[in-house]
Design a protein around this motif. Structure first.
Motif, PDB file in Angstrom:
ATOM      1  N   ASN A 180       0.817  -1.209   0.000  1.00 14.78           N
ATOM      2  CA  ASN A 180       0.000   0.000   0.000  1.00 14.78           C
ATOM      3  C   ASN A 180       0.850   1.257   0.000  1.00 14.78           C
ATOM      4  OD1 ASN A 180      -2.326  -1.467  -0.027  1.00 14.78           O
ATOM      5  ND2 ASN A 180      -2.868  -1.124   2.107  1.00 14.78           N
ATOM      6  N   ALA A 227      -6.289   6.245   3.457  1.00 13.73           N
ATOM      7  CA  ALA A 227      -6.528   5.744   4.805  1.00 13.73           C
ATOM      8  C   ALA A 227      -7.948   5.213   4.952  1.00 13.73           C
ATOM      9  CB  ALA A 227      -6.269   6.844   5.835  1.00 13.73           C
ATOM     10  N   TRP A 267      -1.199   9.772   5.280  1.00 11.85           N
ATOM     11  CA  TRP A 267      -1.406   8.332   5.378  1.00 11.85           C
ATOM     12  C   TRP A 267      -0.856   7.772   6.686  1.00 11.85           C
ATOM     13  CZ3 TRP A 267       2.012   3.923   4.825  1.00 11.85           C
ATOM     14  CH2 TRP A 267       1.326   2.705   4.736  1.00 11.85           C
ATOM     15  N   PHE A 268       0.341   8.174   7.061  1.00  9.52           N
ATOM     16  CA  PHE A 268       0.931   7.677   8.298  1.00  9.52           C
ATOM     17  C   PHE A 268       0.139   8.136   9.523  1.00  9.52           C
ATOM     18  CE2 PHE A 268       4.933   7.042   5.827  1.00  9.52           C
ATOM     19  CZ  PHE A 268       5.129   5.707   6.168  1.00  9.52           C
ATOM     20  N   ARG A 288      -3.834   6.295   8.990  1.00  7.19           N
ATOM     21  CA  ARG A 288      -4.117   4.885   8.653  1.00  7.19           C
ATOM     22  C   ARG A 288      -4.626   4.093   9.853  1.00  7.19           C
ATOM     23  NH1 ARG A 288       1.739   1.858   8.069  1.00  7.19           N
ATOM     24  NH2 ARG A 288       2.779   2.878   9.832  1.00  7.19           N
ATOM     25  N   ASP A 289      -4.186   4.434  11.071  1.00  6.92           N
ATOM     26  CA  ASP A 289      -4.658   3.738  12.275  1.00  6.92           C
ATOM     27  C   ASP A 289      -5.572   4.619  13.118  1.00  6.92           C
ATOM     28  OD1 ASP A 289      -3.143   1.412  11.691  1.00  6.92           O
ATOM     29  OD2 ASP A 289      -1.342   2.354  12.514  1.00  6.92           O
ATOM     30  N   ALA A 290      -5.987   5.757  12.570  1.00  6.47           N
ATOM     31  CA  ALA A 290      -6.856   6.679  13.305  1.00  6.47           C
ATOM     32  C   ALA A 290      -8.300   6.186  13.285  1.00  6.47           C
ATOM     33  CB  ALA A 290      -6.775   8.072  12.690  1.00  6.47           C
ATOM     34  N   PRO A 291      -9.140   6.664  14.196  1.00  7.67           N
ATOM     35  CA  PRO A 291     -10.571   6.311  14.164  1.00  7.67           C
ATOM     36  C   PRO A 291     -11.201   6.739  12.844  1.00  7.67           C
ATOM     37  CG  PRO A 291      -9.996   7.377  16.238  1.00  7.67           C
ATOM     38  CD  PRO A 291      -8.795   7.516  15.344  1.00  7.67           C
ATOM     39  N   ASP A 292     -12.229   6.015  12.431  1.00  7.44           N
ATOM     40  CA  ASP A 292     -12.883   6.328  11.160  1.00  7.44           C
ATOM     41  C   ASP A 292     -13.400   7.760  11.117  1.00  7.44           C
ATOM     42  OD1 ASP A 292     -12.359   3.824  10.194  1.00  7.44           O
ATOM     43  OD2 ASP A 292     -14.344   3.013  10.644  1.00  7.44           O
ATOM     44  N   LYS A 296     -10.853  10.206   9.924  1.00  5.56           N
ATOM     45  CA  LYS A 296     -10.588  10.128   8.491  1.00  5.56           C
ATOM     46  C   LYS A 296     -11.636  10.907   7.698  1.00  5.56           C
ATOM     47  CE  LYS A 296      -8.620   5.501   9.093  1.00  5.56           C
ATOM     48  NZ  LYS A 296      -8.746   4.071   8.781  1.00  5.56           N
TER      49      LYS A 296
END
Length: 267
Positions: free
Chosen positions: A3, A121, A178-179, A182-186, A189
């Motif tokens: 990705n 993301a 992206w960094f 990518r692991d953030a809450p929806d 995003k």
């Protein structure tokens, strides 16, 4: 890792579209009417990105007040940045016009990178569609930038250096977004997508169209170019989503078939 490389490739596309437009401006004689038409087409594409891809994603996943706040924040960020550029430009002498044009386009491409990184993301398919749309929009923008630099007497070597540097801004911002996301809450995003929608809307309405009007008075061709830009992105978006959907369906079908074969052999 796959990705990451895909995002790097996607984020380079808008900058390369900008570069391609600049090359055409070097090779083709520019007229105010042509500049007006290309900027209207770019504006139509950007509005299409907001209306067809960004806002529907936000509307499906965020409360209305979050959308309003983040959209307004995006618009305010663009206005604030534009005011800062004008202040810096007025404080400089000599190359102030060159500085303002360069910074404005660099910020615009950084916004493209933010959009692509944020979209990736959420879903890679969304990032692909957004990258395609911004590449289409950045081609006429790159054309207009280099055409303006030619009119201001900037040497060709410097114009080429400026155009080559633009993809780096988009790449850098896409990777940062992206960094971070990518692991953030929806919700984070989709707030970021709405923020970018506000930024792009102000850029299209207040920047691209204003520059188009300064180049030449609007005509029916200008209106057709705006509508055509929107329609072109709608077609590209629909085509890519259909192709990506079919690819995903094939992958899902292959996976199901593999599971069934394993069950059959086990039995």
């Amino acid at each position: 890792m796959d990705n990451l490389w895909l995002i790097i490739g996607l984020s380079l596309l808008p900058g390369l579209g900008n570069l391609a437009g600049g090359i055409v401006a070097e090779l083709v004689r520019t007229t105010p009417r042509l500049l007006n038409i290309t900027l209207h087409a770019a504006s139509g594409i950007v509005i299409g990105v907001v209306a067809i891809e960004l806002m529907p994603e936000a509307l499906e996943n965020l409360a209305g007040w979050w959308i309003a706040a983040s959209f307004a924040a995006g618009g305010a960020a663009y206005i604030g940045t534009e005011m800062l550029i004008e202040r810096i430009s007025s404080a400089r002498s000599g190359g102030s016009s060159m500085w303002m044009i360069y910074v404005a386009v660099a910020i615009d491409l950084s916004g493209d990178g933010l959009m692509i990184g944020t979209g990736s993301a959420v879903a890679i398919s969304l990032a692909i569609v957004l990258a395609a749309g911004q590449t289409l929009a950045d081609f006429p923008e790159g054309y207009s930038v280099v055409a303006n630099l030619r009119e201001k007497g900037i040497p060709r070597s410097r114009r080429i250096a400026v155009a080559i540097s633009f993809p780096l801004y988009c790449l850098g911002m896409a990777l940062i977004a992206w960094f971070l996301l990518r692991d953030a809450p929806d919700a984070a995003k989709y707030v970021a997508l709405s923020f970018v929608a506000g930024l792009l809307t102000v850029a299209a309405v207040e920047d691209m169209l204003e520059e188009a009007h300064e180049a030449k008075a609007d005509s029916r061709s200008s209106t057709f170019a705006f509508v055509g830009g929107f329609a072109l992105f709608a077609l590209v978006s629909a085509g890519l989503e259909t192709a990506l959907g079919q690819e995903a369906a094939r992958e899902t079908g292959s996976a199901v078939q593999l599971v069934e074969e394993n069950i059959h052999h086990a039995a």
